[in-house]
Write an enzyme that holds these catalytic residues in place. Structure first.
Site, PDB file in Angstrom:
ATOM      1  N   ARG A 311      -3.877  22.541 -13.376  1.00 16.02           N
ATOM      2  CA  ARG A 311      -3.336  23.288 -14.519  1.00 16.02           C
ATOM      3  C   ARG A 311      -4.434  23.605 -15.537  1.00 16.02           C
ATOM      4  NH1 ARG A 311       1.793  24.619 -17.151  1.00 16.02           N
ATOM      5  NH2 ARG A 311       2.989  23.854 -15.380  1.00 16.02           N
ATOM      6  N   GLU A 719       5.551  22.022 -24.792  1.00 11.83           N
ATOM      7  CA  GLU A 719       4.109  21.876 -24.665  1.00 11.83           C
ATOM      8  C   GLU A 719       3.282  22.945 -25.366  1.00 11.83           C
ATOM      9  OE1 GLU A 719       3.415  19.787 -20.397  1.00 11.83           O
ATOM     10  OE2 GLU A 719       4.471  21.704 -20.349  1.00 11.83           O
TER      11      GLU A 719
END
Length: 767
Positions: A311, A719
């Site tokens: 990621r 997030e």
């Protein structure tokens, strides 16, 4: 309609009065036993002798288990099975569990755990990037590389070029409620597990595997957590397994919770990164070619390091259209705590890498950093009725279809009077030799979905009782973020009733099976859609009944009433009538995220359904003599789509920003030369407090629906705001740059010591 209203958190009153029940608050029988781990004192060593006689001899100790007491050691890993519950012959970090104490009280168990006599034969410990590279200590064979275009050729041909490297520290989760588990033995060897976990199904799977039971024999319940931030996605496995093993052997309830020091010493942190970059760009600051090397300190076991590092690579472009880019990632094994999931899951490390590059370009050209960002942005997507811009793709091949940061940036900078303040900061710095101010701008484009495709699914169970009350269950877990309130608003909206009618219940693997972790900002997206699917099934069933009963075909559900034709009935009256006519008032719902397709080996595909955006502008001041610093003002504009609950979303943005700022400023993890974590308590590890937040703190939500068909066109907000804290780091760098002509090359966290070193570099003093 309940969706879109700023309703308070469902447990707000319970939180502030202390009445909210957590695992440690659950009443336990008098015969409950308490557990504690005995921990390794070496970073890497063979256990040559272990004497536990004094541990067993302490009054109140019921049992002590070591590796010798297991025919097969249970595994705690969320990935490849490389985390034994207890060390088997060799220890791999300071703080690794070596033996397990079962006692009549928590205090006795902790005291006994410190009485062991263990002899070690130390082995070379790998603690640094350099040592890991030299030993070729990795979790994959060689680095993983993503490419688009020809970065090397573009960099070589570029009119301008910069190179740099910087370190990015890890971060302790510091959830207010520590790790905890409570296990009750049930009939026929079954187990009931209460766990402070973001992933009840993983706890269920690991406990079942450890006890050689089918998953159906283990029920896991999680009512709420006192914070998680990713630290309870996999780190709770060891406690639940230990309690289940002891409960099976002793036939008594077993409970385990870590004290704060033990929690910090045992559990994983955010991954530390070292990022090197080489960038070519033209006279306007437009990037023509970029090469990144990510080095990731993963710790002793694999845990979730591969998808975390993936990621980081996936977010190495952040908001910028890179036509020629190469991203190389090294996943390094070290003899430290196994780094694990943390809010953003590697994304923040990828984002700060490219933001550092943009900051460096602006300094090299003497240009406004805001302008360098805009010149490299993806093009904003036109309204759906207007001609779309040319196709833009990320370094991993996903088409960017919903970019909106150009318009968001213009609105934020205009509203925050950026140009005037930039001039004022320059004037201040020219007039003040000791205190220097800085401005930092940080955008974020964050992909929303699990990158492991099969995790993008959710289930739900909705009951309507004959009095019209509603009971709702789904696979998401509540850790303070307000997920349960949002999903209750979804259910209330489906039936046109007040949220007070909707009962929120604990996450329970016996009600909704095969749940995914509440992570990847997916809680509302997945579980909201699953609950809506169940409610839609019930509503359709009720409308079919009413149509047959009354001969009407159009219905309106609102304000606690159902209107159809000439009929107007209270919701509760409709439900009572349906019950009397034997209509089922219970339904399941299921949702899987559409459109996603990802090949992590090739590094190509569409791993994300959509992107969430945000932008922050922060002003700071530093003391050039001490390195002390303050945030003065922050302005944020964040994209939550059509917000399910604006008050909760703004709270998430504020909290995410402060936590992100803490990661990059005050939160410093320090290991000594022997691999022992020295910052393992609030006295030595400094999270930001309310007084550290900027005095002027303006947060607004961007008012536009999600282009994708998410739950009521909302966007995830867990997030993405975390990365807005990068604006603080960039502002500190900007302030340090005012001290001299050279680029300050600030490292993270930007502690006072790091700021002083950056000031020295800006002046050309070395350091």
């Amino acid at each position: 309609m309940s969706v879109g209203k700023s309703l308070p958190h469902d447990a707000a009153r319970l939180h502030v009065t202390g009445a909210a029940r957590y695992v440690d608050d659950i009443p336990t029988p008098a015969n409950t036993l308490h557990l504690a781990f005995g921990l390794s004192t070496e970073a890497h060593a063979d256990i040559t002798a272990i004497n536990l006689d004094q541990v067993r001899a302490l009054a109140g100790v019921v049992a002590v288990l070591s590796a010798d007491d297991f025919d097969e050691m249970p595994d705690c890993s969320p990935s490849v099975g490389d985390e034994p519950l207890l060390a088997t012959g060799t220890v791999h970090y300071v703080g690794q569990p070596v033996f397990l104490v079962v006692a009549r009280s928590h205090l006795i168990a902790r005291k006994a755990a410190r009485l062991a006599d263990i002899t070690y034969a130390p082995k070379p410990a790998i603690l640094t990037y350099e040592e890991a590279l030299a030993a070729d200590a990795r979790f994959e064979d060689g680095p993983r590389i993503y490419t688009k275009g020809d970065a090397a050729t573009a960099i070589a041909a570029a009119p301008h070029r910069i190179e740099g490297a910087f370190d990015i520290g890890g971060q302790e989760h510091f959830y207010l409620e520590g790790q905890a588990a409570l296990v009750f033995p049930d009939d026929n060897g079954d187990m009931v597990v209460h766990s402070s976990t973001q992933h009840p199904t993983e706890i269920q799977h690991k406990v079942a595997h450890a006890l050689h039971l089918p998953m159906s024999a283990v029920r896991v319940e999680t009512r709420r957590m006192g914070g998680g931030f990713g630290g309870k996605e996999s780190q709770g496995n060891a406690l639940a397994i230990a309690c289940a093993v002891a409960a099976t052997r002793l036939g008594r309830p077993c409970k385990m919770r870590y004290d704060r020091d033990d929690d910090m010493i045992i559990t994983g942190k955010r991954h530390e990164f070292r990022i090197r970059y080489t960038c070519g760009f033209d006279e306007t600051g437009a990037i023509t070619g970029l090469d990144f090397v990510h080095m990731t300190r993963c710790g002793w076991a694999q845990d979730l390091s591969l998808p975390v590092a993936d990621r980081a690579m996936l977010h190495a472009d952040n908001a910028y259209h890179l036509r020629n880019v190469r991203i190389e990632s090294h996943r390094l094994r070290t003899n430290t705590q196994s780094a694990t999931a943390y809010r953003g899951f590697g994304g923040p490390q990828g984002v700060i890498g490219i933001e550092r590059v943009i900051d460096h370009i602006a300094h090299a050209l003497g240009t406004d950093p805001a302008e360098i960002r805009r010149r490299n942005y993806y093009a904003d997507m036109a309204p759906e009725e207007a001609p779309a811009p040319a196709i833009q793709t990320t370094p991993y091949g996903q088409e960017v279809e919903d970019f909106i940061l150009g318009a968001m940036t213009a609105q934020l900078l205009d509203g925050a009077h950026y140009l005037e303040r930039r001039t004022a900061v320059e004037r201040w710095n020219a007039e003040h030799p000791t205190l220097k101010k800085g401005l930092g701008i940080s955008p974020v484009k964050f992909g929303i979905s699990f990158t492991l495709t099969h995790l993008n699914q959710a289930g739900a169970l909705v009951h309507i009782y004959q009095d019209g009350s509603i009971r709702m269950n789904h696979g998401g877990t509540e850790m303070g973020q307000g997920l349960f309130q949002k999903v209750a608003q979804v259910a209330a909206t489906a039936f046109g009733v007040d949220t007070a009618r909707v009962k929120i219940t604990a996450t329970d693997t016996a009600k909704v099976p095969n749940t995914s972790a509440t992570a990847a900002s997916s809680g509302s997206d997945l579980n909201g859609m699953a609950v809506k699917a169940a409610c839609d099934t019930l509503r359709s069933r009720l409308e079919s009944f009413l149509s047959d009963h009354f001969g009407e075909s159009t219905f309106e559900w609102r304000d606690e009433r159902v209107t159809f034709g000439a009929h107007d009935m209270a919701f509760a009256e409709v439900i009572s009538l349906a019950y009397q006519n034997r209509i089922s008032l219970s339904a399941t719902g299921f949702y899987k995220t559409p459109k996603i397709e990802w090949d992590r080996i090739k590094g190509h595909g569409r791993p994300f359904l959509y992107f969430a955006h945000g932008i922050a502008l922060t002003e700071v001041v530093i003391d050039t003599l001490t390195g002390e610093n303050r945030m003065l003002r922050t302005d944020i504009l964040h994209d939550a789509g059509t917000s399910l609950n604006p008050a909760l979303d703004i709270g998430q943005v504020e909290g995410g920003f402060v936590q992100g700022a803490g990661w990059l400023t005050t939160e410093e993890l320090v290991w000594d030369a022997h691999g022992a974590l020295k910052t393992h308590a609030p006295s030595t590890y400094k999270i930001p407090t309310a007084s550290d937040a900027p005095d002027i703190f303006n947060v607004a939500l961007w008012d536009a629906p999600n282009r994708e068909n998410t739950i009521y066109r909302s966007k995830a907000v867990g997030e993405p705001p975390f990365m807005l804290g990068i604006s603080v780091f960039l502002a500190l760098s900007n302030a340090a740059a005012a001290c001299g002509p050279h680029y300050p090359a600030l490292d993270a966290p930007a502690t006072p010591e790091a700021i002083l070193a950056a000031i020295a570099r800006a002046k050309g003093d070395g350091a």
